[in-house]
Design a protein around this motif. Structure first.
Motif, PDB file in Angstrom:
ATOM      1  N   ALA A  73       0.827  -1.205   0.000  1.00  8.13           N
ATOM      2  CA  ALA A  73       0.000   0.000   0.000  1.00  8.13           C
ATOM      3  C   ALA A  73       0.860   1.253   0.000  1.00  8.13           C
ATOM      4  N   ARG A  74       1.923   1.261   0.795  1.00  7.58           N
ATOM      5  CA  ARG A  74       2.806   2.427   0.851  1.00  7.58           C
ATOM      6  C   ARG A  74       3.528   2.646  -0.478  1.00  7.58           C
ATOM      7  N   MET A  75       3.855   1.574  -1.181  1.00  7.69           N
ATOM      8  CA  MET A  75       4.515   1.719  -2.481  1.00  7.69           C
ATOM      9  C   MET A  75       3.626   2.462  -3.480  1.00  7.69           C
ATOM     10  N   MET A  76       2.328   2.363  -3.301  1.00  8.58           N
ATOM     11  CA  MET A  76       1.399   2.977  -4.244  1.00  8.58           C
ATOM     12  C   MET A  76       1.434   4.503  -4.208  1.00  8.58           C
ATOM     13  N   ALA A  77       2.103   5.062  -3.198  1.00  6.77           N
ATOM     14  CA  ALA A  77       2.300   6.520  -3.186  1.00  6.77           C
ATOM     15  C   ALA A  77       3.014   6.959  -4.455  1.00  6.77           C
ATOM     16  N   ILE A 102      14.166   7.075   7.404  1.00  2.00           N
ATOM     17  CA  ILE A 102      13.898   6.304   6.186  1.00  2.00           C
ATOM     18  C   ILE A 102      14.615   6.919   4.992  1.00  2.00           C
ATOM     19  N   GLU A 103      14.530   8.236   4.836  1.00  2.30           N
ATOM     20  CA  GLU A 103      15.154   8.873   3.669  1.00  2.30           C
ATOM     21  C   GLU A 103      16.681   8.788   3.731  1.00  2.30           C
ATOM     22  N   ARG A 104      17.239   8.848   4.921  1.00  2.83           N
ATOM     23  CA  ARG A 104      18.700   8.704   5.061  1.00  2.83           C
ATOM     24  C   ARG A 104      19.132   7.291   4.658  1.00  2.83           C
ATOM     25  N   ILE A 105      18.373   6.293   5.105  1.00  3.85           N
ATOM     26  CA  ILE A 105      18.685   4.909   4.751  1.00  3.85           C
ATOM     27  C   ILE A 105      18.530   4.695   3.251  1.00  3.85           C
ATOM     28  N   VAL A 106      17.445   5.206   2.681  1.00  2.50           N
ATOM     29  CA  VAL A 106      17.197   5.042   1.246  1.00  2.50           C
ATOM     30  C   VAL A 106      18.343   5.635   0.433  1.00  2.50           C
ATOM     31  N   GLU A 107      18.796   6.814   0.821  1.00  5.30           N
ATOM     32  CA  GLU A 107      19.898   7.458   0.094  1.00  5.30           C
ATOM     33  C   GLU A 107      21.162   6.581   0.127  1.00  5.30           C
ATOM     34  N   THR A 108      21.465   6.047   1.299  1.00  5.41           N
ATOM     35  CA  THR A 108      22.650   5.187   1.429  1.00  5.41           C
ATOM     36  C   THR A 108      22.506   3.927   0.584  1.00  5.41           C
ATOM     37  N   GLN A 109      21.335   3.294   0.671  1.00  5.08           N
ATOM     38  CA  GLN A 109      21.159   2.039  -0.044  1.00  5.08           C
ATOM     39  C   GLN A 109      21.079   2.233  -1.557  1.00  5.08           C
ATOM     40  N   THR A 144      11.482   2.572  -4.346  1.00  3.99           N
ATOM     41  CA  THR A 144      10.096   2.615  -3.874  1.00  3.99           C
ATOM     42  C   THR A 144       9.786   1.420  -2.977  1.00  3.99           C
ATOM     43  N   TYR A 145      10.282   0.237  -3.371  1.00  9.74           N
ATOM     44  CA  TYR A 145      10.057  -0.963  -2.560  1.00  9.74           C
ATOM     45  C   TYR A 145      10.695  -0.798  -1.184  1.00  9.74           C
ATOM     46  N   LEU A 146      11.941  -0.324  -1.154  1.00 11.64           N
ATOM     47  CA  LEU A 146      12.642  -0.143   0.110  1.00 11.64           C
ATOM     48  C   LEU A 146      11.931   0.871   0.996  1.00 11.64           C
ATOM     49  N   ARG A 147      11.534   1.984   0.411  1.00  3.02           N
ATOM     50  CA  ARG A 147      10.852   3.025   1.195  1.00  3.02           C
ATOM     51  C   ARG A 147       9.537   2.479   1.758  1.00  3.02           C
ATOM     52  N   GLY A 148       8.823   1.701   0.963  1.00  2.00           N
ATOM     53  CA  GLY A 148       7.569   1.115   1.434  1.00  2.00           C
ATOM     54  C   GLY A 148       7.793   0.146   2.580  1.00  2.00           C
ATOM     55  N   GLU A 149       8.825  -0.684   2.451  1.00  2.00           N
ATOM     56  CA  GLU A 149       9.098  -1.667   3.496  1.00  2.00           C
ATOM     57  C   GLU A 149       9.560  -0.989   4.788  1.00  2.00           C
ATOM     58  N   LEU A 150      10.461  -0.041   4.684  1.00  2.00           N
ATOM     59  CA  LEU A 150      10.936   0.657   5.885  1.00  2.00           C
ATOM     60  C   LEU A 150       9.785   1.354   6.607  1.00  2.00           C
ATOM     61  N   GLY A 151       8.779   1.777   5.858  1.00  2.00           N
ATOM     62  CA  GLY A 151       7.632   2.465   6.449  1.00  2.00           C
ATOM     63  C   GLY A 151       6.750   1.562   7.279  1.00  2.00           C
ATOM     64  N   THR A 152       6.951   0.247   7.186  1.00  2.00           N
ATOM     65  CA  THR A 152       6.155  -0.685   8.004  1.00  2.00           C
ATOM     66  C   THR A 152       6.873  -1.081   9.287  1.00  2.00           C
ATOM     67  N   TYR A 153       8.143  -0.707   9.441  1.00  2.00           N
ATOM     68  CA  TYR A 153       8.898  -1.105  10.630  1.00  2.00           C
ATOM     69  C   TYR A 153       8.502  -0.258  11.835  1.00  2.00           C
ATOM     70  N   SER A 154       8.506  -0.872  13.005  1.00  2.00           N
ATOM     71  CA  SER A 154       8.320  -0.117  14.242  1.00  2.00           C
ATOM     72  C   SER A 154       9.514   0.824  14.433  1.00  2.00           C
ATOM     73  N   GLU A 155       9.383   1.766  15.333  1.00  2.00           N
ATOM     74  CA  GLU A 155      10.507   2.677  15.599  1.00  2.00           C
ATOM     75  C   GLU A 155      11.721   1.893  16.089  1.00  2.00           C
ATOM     76  N   GLU A 156      11.480   0.846  16.876  1.00  2.00           N
ATOM     77  CA  GLU A 156      12.588   0.044  17.399  1.00  2.00           C
ATOM     78  C   GLU A 156      13.319  -0.672  16.264  1.00  2.00           C
TER      79      GLU A 156
END
Length: 203
Positions: A73-77, A102-109, A144-156
């Motif tokens: 669902a988040r990927m659909m953004a 999330i954006e910092r991780i995405v940039e690195t990856q 997009t896939y990575l950003r969507g997946e990271l968005g489902t993780y808890s803060e921990e």
């Protein structure tokens, strides 16, 4: 059963229940491929991140949430923004810290993914497109896939994942290369170069 096997089984149970607009997808009946793709990713993770993510999946199952459905669902953004606008308010909101992390991780990856493409161009061509700007209604990029997946993780879990990414950087390791190396081995190759060379034979 290992913690990675636990995670793959929990994800598979969630994936099996994903409701697609066009009906059940053929990949939802292909555990073999799903197992290799997901196991490859988790084999490159550290224990703290694995344990935290398994807890996320177990908690979600108890609460009746489907993190795999939420990921898509988040990927659909990006892939279907008009549809996404209609249900975005139903997804758990991300706070400022989560968004920035999330954006910092995405940039690195993305840097790692592009380095992998330069070193193993044929293997790269077999994988997802790299950047969100390459998304279409039927194609979801790595970004997009990575950003969507990271968005489902808890803060921990997101914090543990961010620490792991920082450690990879400090050690000058490439998470994409290590993930893809596990994929190659699970498919029976000696490593990335062997898989790349095999593709070259058929070019």
């Amino acid at each position: 059963m290992s913690i990675i096997d636990d995670i793959v089984q929990l994800e598979w149970q969630a994936f099996d229940k994903v409701d697609n607009e066009g009906g059940r997808a053929s990949c939802q009946n292909d555990f073999g491929t799903f197992n290799i793709m997901r196991k490859s990713q988790f084999l490159a993770w550290d224990t703290a991140t694995l344990m935290s993510y398994r807890n996320d999946l177990q908690t979600a199952a108890r609460l009746g949430r489907n993190l795999v459905q939420e990921k898509y669902a988040r990927m659909m953004a990006s892939t279907a923004p008009e549809e996404y606008a209609g249900f975005a308010h139903l997804l758990p909101p991300l706070n400022t810290w989560q968004q920035r992390t999330i954006e910092r991780i995405v940039e690195t990856q993305l840097g790692w993914r592009e380095a992998f493409a330069r070193e193993y161009p044929r293997l790269s061509d077999q994988a997802r497109a790299i950047r969100t700007e390459e998304d279409t209604a039927g194609t979801t990029s790595f970004e997009t896939y990575l950003r969507g997946e990271l968005g489902t993780y808890s803060e921990e879990t997101l914090a543990a994942y961010a620490r792991m990414v920082d450690e990879y950087e400090a050690e000058e390791r490439n998470l994409t290369c290590e993930t893809m190396a596990h994929t190659a081995k699970l498919y029976g190759y000696d490593g990335l170069q062997a898989a790349e060379d095999k593709l070259a034979e058929h070019a």
